[in-house]
Design a protein around this motif. Sequence first.
Motif, short mmCIF file in Angstrom:
data_model
loop_
_atom_site.label_atom_id
_atom_site.label_comp_id
_atom_site.label_asym_id
_atom_site.label_seq_id
_atom_site.Cartn_x
_atom_site.Cartn_y
_atom_site.Cartn_z
N TRP A 67 82.32 71.75 18.72
CA TRP A 67 82.04 72.39 17.43
C TRP A 67 81.37 73.73 17.70
O TRP A 67 80.54 73.83 18.60
CB TRP A 67 81.10 71.55 16.56
N GLY A 92 80.14 64.26 17.93
CA GLY A 92 79.74 63.78 16.63
C GLY A 92 80.55 64.42 15.51
O GLY A 92 81.71 64.80 15.68
N LEU A 93 79.92 64.57 14.35
CA LEU A 93 80.56 65.14 13.17
C LEU A 93 80.16 66.60 13.00
O LEU A 93 79.13 67.05 13.52
CB LEU A 93 80.21 64.33 11.93
N HIS A 95 78.80 68.37 10.76
CA HIS A 95 77.54 68.77 10.12
C HIS A 95 76.30 68.21 10.81
O HIS A 95 75.18 68.41 10.32
CB HIS A 95 77.54 68.28 8.66
N GLU A 96 76.45 67.55 11.95
CA GLU A 96 75.32 66.83 12.53
C GLU A 96 74.29 67.71 13.21
O GLU A 96 73.11 67.39 13.21
CB GLU A 96 75.82 65.79 13.54
N ARG A 97 74.71 68.81 13.83
CA ARG A 97 73.79 69.58 14.67
C ARG A 97 73.79 71.04 14.22
O ARG A 97 74.60 71.84 14.68
CB ARG A 97 74.18 69.45 16.15
N TYR A 109 78.72 73.12 20.65
CA TYR A 109 78.35 71.78 21.11
C TYR A 109 79.58 71.10 21.66
O TYR A 109 80.51 70.77 20.93
CB TYR A 109 77.75 70.98 19.95
N SER A 120 77.03 58.58 19.49
CA SER A 120 77.76 59.45 18.55
C SER A 120 79.20 59.51 19.03
O SER A 120 79.48 59.32 20.21
CB SER A 120 77.15 60.85 18.50
#
Length: 317
Positions: A67, A92-93, A95-97, A109, A120
């Motif tokens: 991402w 992960g998704l 919006h997570e980080r 990421y 995750s």
Amino acid sequence: MPITEPNPGEYRSTLRAPDDFDAFWARTLAQARAFALDARFTPAWQRTIEVHDVTFAGFGGHPVKAWLALPAGTREPLPCVVEYPGYGGGRGLAHERLLYAAAGYAHLYMDVRGQGSGWSHGDTPDPVGTGPQHPGFMTRGVLDPDTHYYRRVITDAVRAVAAARAFPLVDGSRVAVTGESQGGGLALAVGALVPDLAAVAPDVPFLCDHRRGAELATAGPYREVTAYLAVHRDHEEQVFRTLSYSDGVLFAERATAPALFSVAHMDASCPPSTVYAAYHRYAGPKRIEIYPFNGHEGGEAVQDAARLAFFDATLAR
């Protein structure tokens, strides 16, 4: 259970690089560069921060996901933080980080091939098969440096920096690498293999002084090595030779960008002396944040704040 090492900061590793360590990584990265990077960025999520779904070619030309997040409406190139996940985790998704983008940075990421089902989720397979291994990733292909799992992952991590620099709103002259645990070990490797980084920030890094980790850790992935050698009793020398090619102690002595480490003195997964082993070898300007009463969680949000201040200074925000 936490471990307590007497005076871990006084430990000095005796590990020495194999004669072909530098040639091995030069050859590995040259082979990776033979494949077009083919970095692609697809808008995936937008509020006050926009996130792009990233795909780039890693080891063997295999597609690796990531991402890339940055403040919405960015018009001028930003300094960038490239981050690597801890063991078992994936990207992960979308919006997570968002911490670094919220602080005004671009943030890539990286997914870790074959991982992403521990805490995750991930989206990057590892298409390379290997021989017998203990469950996990540490002993995958461990009898030969060419087939070892971390040869592929470290190459992906180097290529992730190139992918970040390929985005038009990233200032390629101001790129830092960071991560916790496995991510910290990968940051050390990239710090050595990408010589023009602006900063390196390994938190409670894994992949440092593997033999000592296997001897002392009472939890976590170093135990995979211990378990493998408990069965394959005749492979000790071969295993630790292979692991040396991914060892943060040897990468640390080849890295020169300013560095901020962290260590937790009750860490059962990454014994603190293994972190100090890499810290003492680190060739560039450095400092370390110490958490005497923490385990592998380390400094958490406190360390986040210290790391952001470090990046503000080294990336000249």
